[in-house]
Design a protein around this motif. Structure first.
Motif, short mmCIF file in Angstrom:
data_model
loop_
_atom_site.label_atom_id
_atom_site.label_comp_id
_atom_site.label_asym_id
_atom_site.label_seq_id
_atom_site.Cartn_x
_atom_site.Cartn_y
_atom_site.Cartn_z
N THR A 244 0.84 -1.19 0.00
CA THR A 244 0.00 0.00 0.00
C THR A 244 0.87 1.24 0.00
O THR A 244 2.05 1.20 0.38
CB THR A 244 -0.90 0.02 1.23
OG1 THR A 244 -0.07 0.16 2.40
CG2 THR A 244 -1.72 -1.27 1.33
N PRO A 245 0.29 2.36 -0.44
CA PRO A 245 1.04 3.63 -0.34
C PRO A 245 1.47 3.93 1.09
O PRO A 245 2.55 4.46 1.32
CB PRO A 245 0.05 4.66 -0.87
CG PRO A 245 -0.83 3.89 -1.79
CD PRO A 245 -1.00 2.54 -1.18
N HIS A 246 0.59 3.62 2.03
CA HIS A 246 0.96 3.85 3.43
C HIS A 246 2.21 3.04 3.80
O HIS A 246 3.11 3.54 4.51
CB HIS A 246 -0.23 3.47 4.32
CG HIS A 246 0.10 3.59 5.79
ND1 HIS A 246 0.19 4.82 6.42
CD2 HIS A 246 0.34 2.64 6.73
CE1 HIS A 246 0.48 4.62 7.69
NE2 HIS A 246 0.57 3.29 7.91
N GLU A 247 2.26 1.80 3.36
CA GLU A 247 3.40 0.93 3.66
C GLU A 247 4.67 1.47 3.00
O GLU A 247 5.75 1.48 3.61
CB GLU A 247 3.11 -0.48 3.15
CG GLU A 247 4.16 -1.51 3.57
CD GLU A 247 3.76 -2.91 3.14
OE1 GLU A 247 4.64 -3.81 3.20
OE2 GLU A 247 2.59 -3.11 2.74
N ILE A 248 4.52 1.96 1.74
CA ILE A 248 5.69 2.53 1.05
C ILE A 248 6.20 3.75 1.80
O ILE A 248 7.40 3.92 2.03
CB ILE A 248 5.33 2.89 -0.41
CG1 ILE A 248 5.13 1.59 -1.22
CG2 ILE A 248 6.41 3.76 -1.04
CD1 ILE A 248 4.65 1.83 -2.64
N ASN A 249 5.26 4.62 2.19
CA ASN A 249 5.66 5.81 2.93
C ASN A 249 6.30 5.46 4.27
O ASN A 249 7.27 6.11 4.70
CB ASN A 249 4.47 6.74 3.15
CG ASN A 249 4.07 7.46 1.87
OD1 ASN A 249 4.92 7.72 1.01
ND2 ASN A 249 2.79 7.77 1.72
#
Length: 857
Positions: free
Chosen positions: A561-566
């Motif tokens: 997820t984008p959250h995980e990438i961030n």
């Protein structure tokens, strides 16, 4: 006096004379007198009564006297035959001088001086006696009484004699001498007292009779003194031998106990345990070994001193018990140092190995944990059958998702191989917890194989279904394809930033720092990629919102997820400064290590050449001549003191070396000297100065024992140094021959000269090493220029104590020798087995030869 003297000898032949000038006129009794006092037979006398017969007999007597080296001045046979009183008395005095006085010698003086010195020594303890000549010194009679009392105290009560009663003293001495000592009255007491200066020749003749009467006791005393001297030397040498044997045994026992400890290579499982072993080894090198180095040096010095004393006393060389030779001890010591060197190398290698193992084990656990975290749930995911009820778009999504997973799976192949490689290296390095490592590695590999099989199986299922599916969301797919590598890159970056490292030099840490800086330079591009991936996700969201696509709120192609990438990106940014700090700290530690290297190298580069210079200076001192041997000895002792005062610098270097070892520094480019080199050089320096001092002490011992003057010693050293052109401290055979010739030895080039030189070489180089040391040279020169006692001399002394018998008894030994010397002989003499043996007879001949190593007694 002369008549009495002649009768004291003639009565042994059963005759006497009454008037010297009358009774010697026919020459018969004169010839008989000479035969009695000389113990030799003269030519057959003429028995006729004619004058020619008498002259012939007297001439035979005079010729015999002349044959004994006596010059007869103005004495002819005709004067004796004619009864010339003056000539006859002159001849008798000449006979007395030759046969009664001339053989008397005390300390190599003339006959008259020797007899006077003997009288002075024998009467020295008597207060009222002062013998200075052969006339007035004897007037009070106390001198005669003192001679008798000194040798036979039971014959005269000397304490009752008075100096003011010379007649009583003289008559007492004359009567006792005639009655108990078989010395006839040659003097008249009244004539001596009444004469201002008694006749010197008469006194000498009479006193010589006392000398010969007591000569047997004198010989016994001399013999006893010689024997005591020889036995004292033997007892001292035996004590030195016992001391050597004990010291050698103790040192060898210590080496025997120490070597197994140094040869024990049982490894430890932890770094702490191995460092304790290293500390124990440092204590051994610093505390336990140095005293043993001194003991070994002292043992060699004692051995050399003992051998010197044995050579000086004409004894055979000392042969220690089997296995206790100096060479045996040196061999054992060499084995000790070899074991010591191997043990130190093993310790350091083990510490390096354990350090490497700890690093690898931690790296294995970190990579295994990351991989196990990644694989968690993957098998269950691959075994799902969600495609059976999915729509076409869902099937295509599942297929793309599976492709992304395969890409991710391939990206993790490298980590699995790294985990297996680390496990293999741990096995090769004999890691103590290898079973658990192997079990964990095997589980990872088995799971990895199973993931591969499940992945292939799911792909086949999806591909079979793919024919039925045609639609897929390209944006999700693009997101998944770009997110997965970027996610893997971030995971790899986090893994690298948290990776442990081990370095030993500044260059290595600088290399890691450079690589880290290069990594930081890639972060802007990575951030652009992150923004691009997030942009794709945002585009998908827009499309879903715009077209109301039922996507169940998640990307069907990836779980990233984008959250995980961030979150991971933020973690990477946090790890970068931590890595900076770790590298800076390691850089500081390596700089400190470099300072330790330079500090040690600076000292070692001074101490190493200093030790070498001192070794060379000691070599020069030992071959140069400056002053007396005592001067050289004092110089060497001052030199030794200055060397010992240098010890704190060695201790300081030991401290720096310990800091280096504690910092696990294994190399040093700033010096070619290791602590081992310095230690060995220091020990050799201490041993060399001690040996050099001992050599000079032995030269002093040789000089004093042999009576060599300092000038002779200087001459010997100058000759030796002149031909020792390479300053090795030894001479080759040709150099030695030239040295002997320079000292006056006539060694020609003929066969006789070669034989003589071969004999000398067998003395100075008994082991045929082809070199002659200065000590061997001095021993030879002292043996050539001084007298020593021999087995024959000791044997002759025992023969005197034994009364010319071939054996001696216990009572005779105890009577003639001091108690400790007598018991020493009794304990070591073998029984005498000759034909003339009596019960308790002892063999002094074999005992005498055994003292000099000439028998196996």
């Amino acid at each position: 006096t002369f008549t009495a003297w002649c009768n004291s000898h003639l009565r042994k032949a059963g005759t006497q004379i009454e008037n010297i000038e009358e009774d010697f006129r026919d020459g018969l009794k004169l010839m008989l007198l000479l035969e009695v006092i000389s113990g030799e037979r003269l030519a057959k006398p003429e028995r006729g009564k004619m004058r020619v017969h008498k002259i012939s007999n007297v001439n035979k007597a005079l010729d015999f006297i002349a044959s004994k080296g006596v010059k007869l001045v103005s004495i002819g046979a005709e004067e004796i035959v004619d009864g010339n009183v003056k000539m006859t008395l002159g001849m008798i005095w000449t006979i007395i001088l030759r046969f009664a006085i001339q053989d008397i010698s005390v300390e190599e003086t003339s006959a008259k001086e020797g007899l006077l010195l003997w009288c002075q020594r024998k009467t020295a303890p008597y207060k009222n006696v002062n013998i200075q000549n052969f006339h007035i010194s004897w007037k009070d009679g106390l001198g005669f009484c003192a001679l008798i009392h000194r040798h036979r105290p039971e014959l005269i009560d000397y304490g009752k004699l008075r100096k003011d009663d010379p007649l009583t003293n003289l008559n007492t001495a004359f009567d006792v001498a005639e009655k108990y000592l078989d010395i006839p009255k040659m003097l008249d007491a009244e004539d001596i007292v009444g004469t201002a200066r008694p006749d010197e020749k008469a006194i000498m003749t009479y006193v010589s009779s006392f000398y010969h009467a007591f000569s047997g006791a004198q010989k016994a005393e001399t013999a006893a003194n010689r024997i005591c001297k020889v036995l004292a030397v033997n007892q001292e040498n035996e004590q030195l031998m016992e001391d050597y044997e004990k010291l050698a045994s103790d040192l060898l026992e210590w080496i025997r106990r120490t070597i197994p400890w140094l040869e024990n290579r049982a490894p430890e499982n932890t770094m702490q345990a191995m460092q304790q072993k290293l500390e124990d080894f440092r204590d051994y090198r610093r505390l336990h070994k140095p005293p043993k180095v001194q003991e070994k040096c002292q043992l060699e010095i004692n051995f050399n001193t003992l051998q010197t004393k044995l050579r000086l006393s004409n004894r055979p060389a000392f042969m220690p018990s089997e296995g206790k030779m100096v060479s045996d001890i040196n061999n054992a010591w060499g084995g000790l140092e070899q074991a010591e060197k191997g043990y130190e190398e093993w310790l350091l290698n083990e510490i390096r190995r354990l350090e490497r193992l700890d690093h690898l084990a931690e790296k294995f656990r970190q990579k295994a944990s990351i991989h196990e975290s990644w694989t968690d749930g993957k098998e269950a995911m691959l075994q799902q059958k969600d495609y059976e009820t999915a729509t076409l778009s869902e099937i295509k999504a599942l297929l793309k998702k599976h492709e992304a997973f395969e890409s991710d799976l391939a990206a993790h192949q490298d980590r699995v191989e790294q985990i297996a490689a680390i496990a293999q290296e741990l096995n090769e390095l004999d890691y103590y917890d290898s079973p658990s490592v192997n079990a964990r590695c095997q589980k990872i590999c088995d799971q990895w194989d199973n993931l591969g099989a499940l992945t292939q199986k799911r792909r086949e299922a999806l591909e079979r279904t793919e024919k039925l599916l045609e639609t897929i969301d390209q944006l999700y797919l693009e997101y998944a394809k770009r997110a997965a590598p970027f996610n893997n890159w971030m995971e790899g970056a986090m893994e690298d930033l948290q990776d442990t490292f081990i370095v030993h030099t500044i260059e290595e840490i600088q290399g890691l720092s450079t690589a880290h800086e290069q990594f930081k330079a890639t972060l802007p591009d990575a951030d652009k990629e992150r923004q691009a991936i997030l942009g794709i996700h945002n585009e998908v969201s827009k499309i879903v919102q715009t077209y109301h696509v039922n996507m169940a709120g998640t990307n069907p192609y990836t779980t990233i997820t984008p959250h995980e990438i961030n979150g991971k990106w933020e973690h990477v940014r946090q790890l970068v400064p931590r890595r900076d700090q770790a590298l800076m700290e390691e850089h500081a530690r390596q700089q400190q290590n470099e300072r330790l290297r330079k500090q040690f190298g600076a000292q070692a580069n001074v101490i190493g050449p200093w030790i070498q210079t001192k070794m060379e200076e000691i070599g020069r001192i030992s071959i140069e001549m400056h002053g007396t041997l005592e001067d050289q000895l004092n110089h060497l002792r001052q030199y030794e003191k200055s060397i010992v005062n240098y010890k704190p610098k060695i201790d300081q270097l030991e401290g720096d070396h310990q800091l280096i070892q504690e910092a696990l520094i294994f190399d040093n480019k700033h010096t070619n000297y290791t602590m081992e080199h310095i230690r060995v050089g220091w020990e050799q320096l201490l041993t060399t100065i001690a040996r050099t001092i001992n050599e000079v002490e032995n030269q002093i011992l040789t000089r004093d024992a042999k009576g060599i003057s300092q000038e002779q010693m200087n001459e010997f050293r100058a000759s030796f140094n002149h031909f020792d052109r390479d300053h090795s401290g030894t001479l080759g055979p040709e150099e030695f021959k030239a040295c002997l010739i320079s000292l006056g030895y006539d060694i020609g080039n003929d066969a006789q000269g070669e034989a003589e030189f071969a004999r000398i070489m067998s003395i100075v180089d008994p082991n045929r090493l082809g070199v002659v040391t200065f000590q061997a040279f001095i021993d030879f020169m002292s043996r050539e220029t001084a007298d020593t006692d021999t087995a024959d001399q000791v044997m002759a002394s025992f023969k005197i104590l034994a009364g010319d018998k071939n054996y001696i008894t216990v009572d005779e030994l105890r009577r003639e020798l001091p108690p400790d010397q007598a018991e020493y002989c009794i304990a070591r003499m073998a029984p005498y087995n000759g034909r003339d043996a009596v019960p308790g007879a002892l063999d002094y001949m074999s005992f005498s030869t055994a003292l000099y190593g000439e028998s196996d007694l």
